[in-house]
Motif scaffolding. Sequence first.
Motif, PDB file in Angstrom:
ATOM      1  N   SER A 156     -16.457 -16.535  15.962  1.00 37.96           N
ATOM      2  CA  SER A 156     -15.909 -17.858  15.673  1.00 37.96           C
ATOM      3  C   SER A 156     -14.530 -17.749  15.030  1.00 37.96           C
ATOM      4  O   SER A 156     -14.306 -16.894  14.176  1.00 37.96           O
ATOM      5  CB  SER A 156     -16.836 -18.609  14.717  1.00 37.96           C
ATOM      6  N   PRO A 157     -13.607 -18.615  15.436  1.00 43.81           N
ATOM      7  CA  PRO A 157     -12.285 -18.607  14.805  1.00 43.81           C
ATOM      8  C   PRO A 157     -12.312 -19.275  13.431  1.00 43.81           C
ATOM      9  O   PRO A 157     -11.290 -19.349  12.757  1.00 43.81           O
ATOM     10  CB  PRO A 157     -11.428 -19.411  15.793  1.00 43.81           C
ATOM     11  N   TYR A 158     -13.470 -19.741  13.008  1.00 42.30           N
ATOM     12  CA  TYR A 158     -13.598 -20.426  11.723  1.00 42.30           C
ATOM     13  C   TYR A 158     -14.409 -19.590  10.751  1.00 42.30           C
ATOM     14  O   TYR A 158     -15.262 -18.812  11.141  1.00 42.30           O
ATOM     15  CB  TYR A 158     -14.273 -21.790  11.911  1.00 42.30           C
ATOM     16  N   ARG A 159     -14.136 -19.770   9.478  1.00 46.48           N
ATOM     17  CA  ARG A 159     -14.954 -19.135   8.436  1.00 46.48           C
ATOM     18  C   ARG A 159     -15.197 -20.168   7.355  1.00 46.48           C
ATOM     19  O   ARG A 159     -14.393 -21.070   7.141  1.00 46.48           O
ATOM     20  CB  ARG A 159     -14.282 -17.893   7.883  1.00 46.48           C
ATOM     21  N   TRP A 160     -16.306 -20.030   6.657  1.00 45.89           N
ATOM     22  CA  TRP A 160     -16.667 -20.968   5.607  1.00 45.89           C
ATOM     23  C   TRP A 160     -16.002 -20.548   4.298  1.00 45.89           C
ATOM     24  O   TRP A 160     -16.014 -19.381   3.942  1.00 45.89           O
ATOM     25  CB  TRP A 160     -18.178 -21.017   5.427  1.00 45.89           C
ATOM     26  N   THR A 161     -15.412 -21.499   3.608  1.00 46.21           N
ATOM     27  CA  THR A 161     -14.832 -21.271   2.287  1.00 46.21           C
ATOM     28  C   THR A 161     -15.452 -22.286   1.332  1.00 46.21           C
ATOM     29  O   THR A 161     -16.091 -23.246   1.777  1.00 46.21           O
ATOM     30  CB  THR A 161     -13.297 -21.472   2.297  1.00 46.21           C
ATOM     31  N   PRO A 162     -15.277 -22.121   0.038  1.00 43.30           N
ATOM     32  CA  PRO A 162     -15.793 -23.130  -0.896  1.00 43.30           C
ATOM     33  C   PRO A 162     -15.193 -24.524  -0.669  1.00 43.30           C
ATOM     34  O   PRO A 162     -15.740 -25.516  -1.117  1.00 43.30           O
ATOM     35  CB  PRO A 162     -15.387 -22.582  -2.266  1.00 43.30           C
ATOM     36  N   TRP A 163     -14.082 -24.622   0.035  1.00 42.17           N
ATOM     37  CA  TRP A 163     -13.426 -25.902   0.296  1.00 42.17           C
ATOM     38  C   TRP A 163     -13.741 -26.433   1.687  1.00 42.17           C
ATOM     39  O   TRP A 163     -13.198 -27.433   2.106  1.00 42.17           O
ATOM     40  CB  TRP A 163     -11.908 -25.742   0.127  1.00 42.17           C
TER      41      TRP A 163
END
Length: 180
Positions: A156-163
């Motif tokens: 995935s080109p996305y990653r989870w961050t706290p924001w």
Amino acid sequence: MTLTFADNGKFCAKLISRFIACVRQAMKRLGHRLPYTWVLESEGRLHYHLMLWLPRGFVLDKQTLAKWWPWGTTWTACCRLVKGWARYMAKFDCMDRIPKDIHVFGSGGLDETGKVAVQRAGLPRWLQAILPRGGSARRFPGCGWTNTETGEIYVSPYRWTPWGWAVRDLGDLAPAGASV
């Protein structure tokens, strides 16, 4: 078609199968298959959105629907824009209110082309954009998705961050030892 539960407490995952079995039986008596797809949504009361491909002239009257779906209300309409209704059904914006371990969509009665189209429609949009036409993919735990024909792995080109979700750096997607 929309099938709504009068009371969310009466929800049972097997009820959609019972309803579809009734419609399928009616189609079988007429010598037809029943291609269908459905999705569970929880905006307000729990309800199912369905697309049923019925033969011309076949009508599901209110009395029959009330007998086949006694757990709430029904709404039907002839679909003039299949893609628009499919897009509406595909919006998954209320997933947090759906009971855990429940199938949230299903399909059946489809030929091979239809099965591939439904499977592909369930993939993330970023993956649909890069997967070769006619290709299919499966989730590959810990890595992302794998192309079922070639074995190629897609991350995935996305990653989870706290924001919230963020686009990954290109360096995050490069194989070990590769330069970008």
